[in-house]
Design a protein around this motif. Structure first.
Motif, short mmCIF file in Angstrom:
data_model
loop_
_atom_site.label_atom_id
_atom_site.label_comp_id
_atom_site.label_asym_id
_atom_site.label_seq_id
_atom_site.Cartn_x
_atom_site.Cartn_y
_atom_site.Cartn_z
N THR A 268 2.30 -17.47 22.87
CA THR A 268 3.32 -16.51 23.29
C THR A 268 3.59 -15.40 22.27
O THR A 268 4.10 -14.35 22.64
CB THR A 268 4.66 -17.21 23.56
OG1 THR A 268 5.06 -17.88 22.36
CG2 THR A 268 4.56 -18.20 24.69
N GLY A 269 3.29 -15.65 21.00
CA GLY A 269 3.58 -14.62 19.98
C GLY A 269 4.89 -14.85 19.25
O GLY A 269 5.21 -14.14 18.30
N SER A 270 5.66 -15.82 19.66
CA SER A 270 6.92 -16.10 18.98
C SER A 270 7.38 -17.51 19.34
O SER A 270 7.05 -18.02 20.41
CB SER A 270 7.97 -15.08 19.43
OG SER A 270 9.22 -15.36 18.85
N GLY A 271 8.12 -18.12 18.43
CA GLY A 271 8.70 -19.43 18.73
C GLY A 271 7.80 -20.58 18.34
O GLY A 271 6.68 -20.40 17.86
N SER A 272 8.33 -21.77 18.58
CA SER A 272 7.65 -23.00 18.15
C SER A 272 7.07 -23.75 19.35
O SER A 272 7.52 -23.57 20.48
CB SER A 272 8.68 -23.90 17.45
OG SER A 272 8.13 -25.16 17.17
N THR A 273 6.11 -24.60 19.09
CA THR A 273 5.68 -25.55 20.11
C THR A 273 6.77 -26.62 20.24
O THR A 273 7.56 -26.83 19.32
CB THR A 273 4.35 -26.21 19.71
OG1 THR A 273 4.46 -26.67 18.37
CG2 THR A 273 3.19 -25.25 19.82
N ALA A 274 6.78 -27.30 21.38
CA ALA A 274 7.75 -28.38 21.59
C ALA A 274 7.15 -29.70 21.11
O ALA A 274 5.96 -29.78 20.77
CB ALA A 274 8.11 -28.46 23.07
N LEU A 275 7.98 -30.72 21.07
CA LEU A 275 7.52 -32.07 20.67
C LEU A 275 7.90 -33.12 21.72
O LEU A 275 7.16 -34.06 21.95
CB LEU A 275 8.16 -32.48 19.34
CG LEU A 275 7.63 -31.85 18.07
CD1 LEU A 275 8.46 -32.31 16.89
CD2 LEU A 275 6.17 -32.21 17.85
N ALA A 276 9.03 -32.93 22.33
CA ALA A 276 9.56 -34.01 23.16
C ALA A 276 10.30 -33.48 24.38
O ALA A 276 11.35 -34.00 24.74
CB ALA A 276 10.49 -34.87 22.31
N SER A 277 9.74 -32.44 25.01
CA SER A 277 10.44 -31.87 26.18
C SER A 277 9.71 -32.11 27.49
O SER A 277 10.32 -32.45 28.49
CB SER A 277 10.63 -30.37 25.99
OG SER A 277 11.50 -30.11 24.93
N PHE A 297 5.84 -23.59 14.35
CA PHE A 297 6.00 -22.13 14.35
C PHE A 297 4.72 -21.39 13.96
O PHE A 297 4.67 -20.17 14.01
CB PHE A 297 7.12 -21.72 13.39
CG PHE A 297 8.50 -21.96 13.94
CD1 PHE A 297 9.12 -21.00 14.71
CD2 PHE A 297 9.17 -23.15 13.69
CE1 PHE A 297 10.40 -21.21 15.23
CE2 PHE A 297 10.44 -23.37 14.20
CZ PHE A 297 11.05 -22.39 14.98
N LEU A 298 3.69 -22.13 13.52
CA LEU A 298 2.46 -21.43 13.11
C LEU A 298 1.74 -20.87 14.34
O LEU A 298 1.51 -21.59 15.31
CB LEU A 298 1.51 -22.41 12.42
CG LEU A 298 1.66 -22.66 10.94
CD1 LEU A 298 0.49 -23.50 10.45
CD2 LEU A 298 1.72 -21.36 10.14
N CYS A 299 1.34 -19.62 14.28
CA CYS A 299 0.59 -19.04 15.39
C CYS A 299 -0.84 -19.61 15.37
O CYS A 299 -1.26 -20.20 14.37
CB CYS A 299 0.58 -17.51 15.27
SG CYS A 299 -0.52 -16.89 14.00
N PRO A 300 -1.61 -19.49 16.44
CA PRO A 300 -2.94 -20.09 16.47
C PRO A 300 -3.83 -19.66 15.30
O PRO A 300 -4.52 -20.46 14.69
CB PRO A 300 -3.52 -19.60 17.81
CG PRO A 300 -2.34 -19.28 18.66
CD PRO A 300 -1.25 -18.85 17.73
N ARG A 301 -3.79 -18.39 14.96
CA ARG A 301 -4.67 -17.87 13.89
C ARG A 301 -4.33 -18.50 12.54
O ARG A 301 -5.21 -18.83 11.74
CB ARG A 301 -4.55 -16.35 13.80
CG ARG A 301 -4.97 -15.64 15.07
CD ARG A 301 -4.72 -14.16 15.00
NE ARG A 301 -3.31 -13.81 15.04
CZ ARG A 301 -2.56 -13.80 16.15
NH1 ARG A 301 -3.10 -14.12 17.30
NH2 ARG A 301 -1.30 -13.45 16.11
#
Ligand code: ASP
Length: 331
Positions: A268-277, A297-301
């Motif tokens: 998405t370009g901003s924000g974090s991945t989820a863990l438990a949603s 919060f790390l982007c793919p690159r």
């Protein structure tokens, strides 16, 4: 009074580009020495050494070359430099910055800068960015902040900065956390205290290969299925939303996770991945169960760079720690 020592390296990029003949596109031609001639006031601030280590568009930089630049920077620090500035293209500035940051063990600032307008363009931003970068590199308040990017009057942390516009002058931003600081009337002003940093050992190995794929609607699994046969040692996926993939991708990822590390980031370009949603097949809870790691919060690159470095220094067992230490505002 002795002026502090400042070491500057030029690698190429738009900041150093000019057209050879009218009507031709710009290419890197301007040396570091010539770039410095555009900011004569720097001689009142520091004793400067400058080296042109490359003349490349930043798309053609690679990790081995960046390791050589880092060795040069470390050598400068060992020989008394109180600040380092690296001038390069902006297209991969965020990647080079985080690569350096993971490996920079010094309190002394290492600052990256570039330009959005080429050297001969009216209103070229290279000289102002370079002088700002030098001011930041020389500021006492920049110590212990690791590697930072200075562009358009703003200072950004390596771990959070992103190029968010292809051609605009204001091309860099740090989603969620904002800039670390600003240049105000030529003074360096930080908005946040330095964050604790963890530094990786120098990679002994550089032949490891990490693939990066982005999810897209209705994408087939052909490339994904061939990641192992093609010899990749790790995979990063720019996932949908909070780190999701389709059911068919999730099935292949489960198989891949038995052999190589797989990190899911957000595209998405901003924000974090989820863990438990989300509990659906291909959602983050399912992918974690299948053995994948979430990038936070790390982007793919940047996740790809982290994975490449951890593989290179045989520290894969520390992946969870490094993924957790991204730009998390809690840290
Ligand atoms: N447009 C790029 C730049 O800003 C070209 C490059 O990255 O070398 O420098």
């Amino acid at each position: 009074m002795d002026l502090p020592k400042l070491a500057i390296a030029a690698l190429g990029g738009t900041v150093s580009m000019q057209a050879r003949h009218a009507g031709e596109g710009v290419i890197p031609t301007v040396s570091g020495e010539a770039l410095l001639a555009s900011i004569p006031e720097l001689t009142t601030l520091a004793q400067v050494t400058v080296e042109t280590l490359g003349m490349l568009p930043s798309a053609s930089l690679d990790f081995e070359f960046l390791l050589r630049v880092l060795s040069w920077a470390k050598f400068q620090v060992e020989h008394g430099a109180g600040g380092i500035v690296v001038i390069q293209g902006t297209d991969t500035l965020e990647e080079a910055a985080v690569f350096f940051d993971y490996l920079w063990p010094h309190d002394i600032p290492l600052i990256l800068t570039g330009a959005m307008r080429s050297a001969a363009q009216p209103g070229a931003d290279g000289p102002a960015n370079l002088l700002d970068a030098c001011r930041v590199a020389l500021a006492e308040s920049s110590r212990q902040r690791g590697v930072q990017v200075v562009m358009n009057g703003q200072i950004h942390q390596a771990c959070s900065v992103r190029k968010v516009d292809s051609l605009a002058l204001q091309a860099f931003s740090s989603p969620i956390v904002g800039p670390a600081g600003l240049l105000l009337e030529n003074h360096v002003r930080y908005l946040h205290p330095p964050r604790p940093r963890t530094v990786l050992p120098w990679p002994q190995q550089t032949t490891q290969k990490v693939a990066m794929l982005e999810t897209s609607l209705s994408a087939d699994t052909l490339l994904l299925e061939n990641v192992l046969t093609l010899g990749y040692d790790g995979l990063v996926i720019g996932g949908f939303g909070a780190g999701h993939v389709s059911q068919s991708w999730a099935t292949v990822i489960e198989h891949l996770c038995e052999s190589i590390p797989v990190i899911i980031a957000t595209r998405t370009g901003s924000g974090s991945t989820a863990l438990a949603s989300y509990g659906f097949s291909g959602g983050e809870m399912d992918l974690i169960r299948k053995g994948a790691w979430m990038a936070g919060f790390l982007c793919p690159r940047k996740a790809r760079i982290l994975l490449w470095l951890l593989l290179g220094c045989q520290r894969l067992d520390e992946l969870a720690r490094y993924l957790g230490s991204g730009i998390d505002p809690q840290h």
